[in-house]
Design a protein around this motif. Structure first.
Motif, PDB file in Angstrom:
ATOM      1  N   TYR A 187       0.853  -1.196   0.000  1.00 15.92           N
ATOM      2  CA  TYR A 187       0.000   0.000   0.000  1.00 15.92           C
ATOM      3  C   TYR A 187       0.885   1.240   0.000  1.00 15.92           C
ATOM      4  O   TYR A 187       0.659   2.195  -0.752  1.00 15.92           O
ATOM      5  CB  TYR A 187      -0.895   0.035   1.240  1.00 15.92           C
ATOM      6  CG  TYR A 187      -1.946  -1.048   1.346  1.00 15.92           C
ATOM      7  CD1 TYR A 187      -2.262  -1.873   0.268  1.00 15.92           C
ATOM      8  CD2 TYR A 187      -2.625  -1.259   2.540  1.00 15.92           C
ATOM      9  CE1 TYR A 187      -3.223  -2.866   0.377  1.00 15.92           C
ATOM     10  CE2 TYR A 187      -3.596  -2.247   2.666  1.00 15.92           C
ATOM     11  CZ  TYR A 187      -3.884  -3.058   1.576  1.00 15.92           C
ATOM     12  OH  TYR A 187      -4.841  -4.032   1.699  1.00 15.92           O
ATOM     13  N   GLU A 188       1.889   1.223   0.878  1.00 15.94           N
ATOM     14  CA  GLU A 188       2.800   2.365   0.969  1.00 15.94           C
ATOM     15  C   GLU A 188       3.643   2.510  -0.287  1.00 15.94           C
ATOM     16  O   GLU A 188       3.797   3.612  -0.821  1.00 15.94           O
ATOM     17  CB  GLU A 188       3.713   2.220   2.190  1.00 15.94           C
ATOM     18  CG  GLU A 188       3.096   2.680   3.474  1.00 15.94           C
ATOM     19  CD  GLU A 188       4.107   2.814   4.582  1.00 15.94           C
ATOM     20  OE1 GLU A 188       4.909   3.779   4.583  1.00 15.94           O
ATOM     21  OE2 GLU A 188       4.099   1.953   5.489  1.00 15.94           O
ATOM     22  N   ALA A 189       4.222   1.408  -0.754  1.00 16.75           N
ATOM     23  CA  ALA A 189       5.096   1.468  -1.933  1.00 16.75           C
ATOM     24  C   ALA A 189       4.346   2.046  -3.129  1.00 16.75           C
ATOM     25  O   ALA A 189       4.866   2.927  -3.836  1.00 16.75           O
ATOM     26  CB  ALA A 189       5.622   0.068  -2.265  1.00 16.75           C
ATOM     27  N   GLY A 190       3.127   1.571  -3.360  1.00 16.57           N
ATOM     28  CA  GLY A 190       2.335   2.077  -4.482  1.00 16.57           C
ATOM     29  C   GLY A 190       2.008   3.548  -4.322  1.00 16.57           C
ATOM     30  O   GLY A 190       2.052   4.326  -5.290  1.00 16.57           O
ATOM     31  N   SER A 191       1.705   3.970  -3.098  1.00 17.01           N
ATOM     32  CA  SER A 191       1.381   5.376  -2.848  1.00 17.01           C
ATOM     33  C   SER A 191       2.600   6.267  -3.024  1.00 17.01           C
ATOM     34  O   SER A 191       2.493   7.406  -3.499  1.00 17.01           O
ATOM     35  CB  SER A 191       0.827   5.536  -1.426  1.00 17.01           C
ATOM     36  OG  SER A 191      -0.357   4.788  -1.260  1.00 17.01           O
ATOM     37  N   TYR A 192       3.775   5.753  -2.663  1.00 18.89           N
ATOM     38  CA  TYR A 192       4.991   6.554  -2.796  1.00 18.89           C
ATOM     39  C   TYR A 192       5.380   6.763  -4.263  1.00 18.89           C
ATOM     40  O   TYR A 192       6.078   7.731  -4.588  1.00 18.89           O
ATOM     41  CB  TYR A 192       6.152   5.896  -2.036  1.00 18.89           C
ATOM     42  CG  TYR A 192       5.967   5.896  -0.531  1.00 18.89           C
ATOM     43  CD1 TYR A 192       5.054   6.754   0.087  1.00 18.89           C
ATOM     44  CD2 TYR A 192       6.696   5.028   0.279  1.00 18.89           C
ATOM     45  CE1 TYR A 192       4.882   6.752   1.451  1.00 18.89           C
ATOM     46  CE2 TYR A 192       6.536   5.026   1.656  1.00 18.89           C
ATOM     47  CZ  TYR A 192       5.621   5.879   2.243  1.00 18.89           C
ATOM     48  OH  TYR A 192       5.457   5.875   3.602  1.00 18.89           O
ATOM     49  N   ILE A 193       4.952   5.865  -5.126  1.00 19.68           N
ATOM     50  CA  ILE A 193       5.153   6.099  -6.562  1.00 19.68           C
ATOM     51  C   ILE A 193       4.432   7.380  -6.965  1.00 19.68           C
ATOM     52  O   ILE A 193       4.968   8.212  -7.714  1.00 19.68           O
ATOM     53  CB  ILE A 193       4.647   4.896  -7.392  1.00 19.68           C
ATOM     54  CG1 ILE A 193       5.519   3.668  -7.152  1.00 19.68           C
ATOM     55  CG2 ILE A 193       4.646   5.252  -8.892  1.00 19.68           C
ATOM     56  CD1 ILE A 193       4.999   2.413  -7.825  1.00 19.68           C
ATOM     57  N   PHE A 194       3.223   7.537  -6.460  1.00 11.34           N
ATOM     58  CA  PHE A 194       2.448   8.764  -6.736  1.00 11.34           C
ATOM     59  C   PHE A 194       3.184   9.990  -6.195  1.00 11.34           C
ATOM     60  O   PHE A 194       3.238  11.038  -6.860  1.00 11.34           O
ATOM     61  CB  PHE A 194       1.059   8.658  -6.103  1.00 11.34           C
ATOM     62  CG  PHE A 194       0.340   9.974  -6.022  1.00 11.34           C
ATOM     63  CD1 PHE A 194      -0.228  10.551  -7.157  1.00 11.34           C
ATOM     64  CD2 PHE A 194       0.232  10.650  -4.813  1.00 11.34           C
ATOM     65  CE1 PHE A 194      -0.882  11.784  -7.084  1.00 11.34           C
ATOM     66  CE2 PHE A 194      -0.425  11.872  -4.726  1.00 11.34           C
ATOM     67  CZ  PHE A 194      -0.977  12.443  -5.874  1.00 11.34           C
ATOM     68  N   VAL A 195       3.754   9.896  -4.983  1.00 10.87           N
ATOM     69  CA  VAL A 195       4.490  11.019  -4.401  1.00 10.87           C
ATOM     70  C   VAL A 195       5.661  11.401  -5.302  1.00 10.87           C
ATOM     71  O   VAL A 195       5.886  12.593  -5.592  1.00 10.87           O
ATOM     72  CB  VAL A 195       5.001  10.676  -2.987  1.00 10.87           C
ATOM     73  CG1 VAL A 195       5.835  11.832  -2.418  1.00 10.87           C
ATOM     74  CG2 VAL A 195       3.831  10.370  -2.057  1.00 10.87           C
ATOM     75  N   PHE A 196       6.411  10.404  -5.746  1.00 10.90           N
ATOM     76  CA  PHE A 196       7.551  10.657  -6.625  1.00 10.90           C
ATOM     77  C   PHE A 196       7.107  11.337  -7.916  1.00 10.90           C
ATOM     78  O   PHE A 196       7.706  12.335  -8.348  1.00 10.90           O
ATOM     79  CB  PHE A 196       8.268   9.349  -6.955  1.00 10.90           C
ATOM     80  CG  PHE A 196       9.257   9.467  -8.080  1.00 10.90           C
ATOM     81  CD1 PHE A 196      10.446  10.153  -7.903  1.00 10.90           C
ATOM     82  CD2 PHE A 196       8.976   8.922  -9.326  1.00 10.90           C
ATOM     83  CE1 PHE A 196      11.356  10.281  -8.947  1.00 10.90           C
ATOM     84  CE2 PHE A 196       9.876   9.045 -10.374  1.00 10.90           C
ATOM     85  CZ  PHE A 196      11.072   9.722 -10.189  1.00 10.90           C
TER      86      PHE A 196
END
Length: 275
Positions: A187-196
């Motif tokens: 969940y976090e890894a996928g969301s951090y792609i959005f942040v990047f």
């Protein structure tokens, strides 16, 4: 096993004979190498030297790794200070027998604090701009690196999610379980792609990179808001030294970062340059 759940039981790493290279360590290496390439492109755009880039890499690696480790110990595993002190700083454990452990027990809140401190020192000694100038840019590779770190946690079957209570989820076989949990790491890894991607867009496609502190603030708001929400799906990571009501340590530590981010996005006014 149900059709909607995934049985997760990977090997821990690559057996190199002398020691096992854990996939989690590999993920950290990928994060730093990719981050270096991203900053190389940014520094080229900003007309910064290769020497300044090399120094940045050294400050970032030492600062983030040391801060992440100390953060974990202070926030979640203080008993190591008295029970296995040298394991705090070395990739080995000594209690219960000597063992190579590689990178383990790292806290993102500690890494964030150390990143800010190390970038302050780097700017003062090498860059000579403003600390917000470098923070606005370094958060872009940091966001990409966070993706790989959480994937590494998933491979390690650590920082696990709570049971889903349904057939949906991931069964972490290494933990000896037969029920599904939330894959909170993913969940976090996928969301951090959005942040990047958001930071990348605002830096390259807008004028926001010229608004000192905006990208740094955006990073803080997005990343720690995500962390706050995902914590609802996670099991406690250790002794919860900070709790208020239903909020755990990770959530309480995230709130100040979000507030600081909002300040830099909307209220911060750069000091006027003097002649």
């Amino acid at each position: 096993m149900h059709a909607l759940s995934i049985a997760w039981d990977p090997s821990k790493g690559l057996d190199l004979g002398i020691f096992t290279l854990h996939y989690y360590s590999v993920m950290w290496i990928i994060a730093f190498v990719l981050g270096l390439q991203i900053m190389k492109r940014i520094y080229k755009k900003e007309n910064q030297s290769d020497a300044a880039l090399d120094s940045l890499f050294i400050y970032a690696v030492i600062g983030i790794m040391l801060g992440a480790r100390l953060g974990h110990v202070l926030f979640y595993q203080r008993e190591l200070i008295s029970e296995d002190f040298f394991s705090i700083f070395l990739p080995f454990k000594f209690k219960g027998g000597f063992e190579f452990t590689g990178f383990m027990g790292l806290a993102s809140h500690g890494a964030a604090i150390a990143m800010i401190i190390s970038m302050y020192i780097y700017n003062k000694k090498v860059l000579h701009k403003t600390v917000l100038w470098i923070l606005d840019r370094v958060v872009i590779p940091v966001a990409s690196g966070a993706v790989f770190v959480r994937v590494g946690n998933f491979i390690n079957s650590e920082i696990i999610g709570k049971p889903t209570g349904t057939d949906y989820g991931v069964v972490f076989k290494q933990l000896g379980e037969d029920f599904a949990r939330h894959p909170a790491q993913l969940y976090e890894a996928g969301s951090y792609i959005f942040v990047f991607l958001a930071l990348w867009y605002f830096y390259w496609k807008t004028e926001k990179s010229e608004q000192e502190g905006f990208l740094f603030g955006l990073f803080l708001v997005l990343l720690w808001s995500i962390r706050f929400v995902v914590e609802f799906f996670k099991e406690p990571q250790g002794d919860e030294y900070l709790t208020i009501g239903t909020l755990n340590t990770g959530q309480l530590l995230s709130i100040p970062f979000v507030l600081i981010g909002l300040y830099f996005m909307f209220a911060h006014k750069p000091k006027a340059k003097t002649a």
